[in-house]
Write an enzyme that holds these catalytic residues in place. Sequence first.
Site: not given
Length: 271
Positions: A114, A163, A208, A206, A220
């Site tokens: 990222c 993201s 992972e 991502h 959030r």
Amino acid sequence: MVSRVRPVRIAVLNLMPFKEVTEADFLRLLKGVSTPVEVAWMRLRTHVSKHTSAVYMESRYRYFDELRQERFDGFIVTGAPVELIDFEEVDYWEELRQIFDWAHASVRSTLYICWGAQAGLYHFFGVPKYALPRKVFGVFGQHVLSAAPLLKGFPKEFPMPHSRHTEIRRGDLERHADLEILAESPISGVSMAMTADAREVFITGHLEYEPYTLDNEYRRDLGKRDDVDLPKNYYEADDPSRKPVDSWHEWALRLYENWTSLYLVKERQDA
């Protein structure tokens, strides 16, 4: 006599704020590969974590200057929540550049993830990043463009979580003959690229992530930011009251298996 395989040693520079969460993400994958793996967690001297206790950091992490003389087969640089800041304005940029150069000279292959991928591409090739009008947020199909061993066993298209508030552009990568684009999406852009010798592998998403990470980010930020969209292709029937669909885990495991067995172990044996 039983032959014992020396574990692959991998150092991880964890730049994410919530260290334990990121550790769990990577350990879940590294423990799933066929080769034994030893992990050393690296931290910076020029940056103090605000979200993880000093006691925890002292017990689990070592500074770059304490690890640089040790032998590692692989290295991982995580993302970091600084993507809207110019690289040179990041408070630990100079130390990070030293670490990148050390990794290039000292380990067989590094995964840059990222923002880490953006930082690595900028450091080694001068590739810029660009702010996006809306956050790229969700799980997007990536078209495989290469027969590189890193993608051995992958289908023509595989899902990857993203993201990001910024992007890199294909045209900037194509100016460098030493860079190969491995996978991309018409929506989320280039997702994977690497150098010809595989010393640097750049992953803008991502793989992972565990299944609920995007859900946690969504809840959030909802109501706190004006650019928070429902993560695409993520919840069952695109309904946030239902479970996320973990569509990428199989390919995350495959990627890390290929990386460790074909780029770290094999290269070690061929050396």
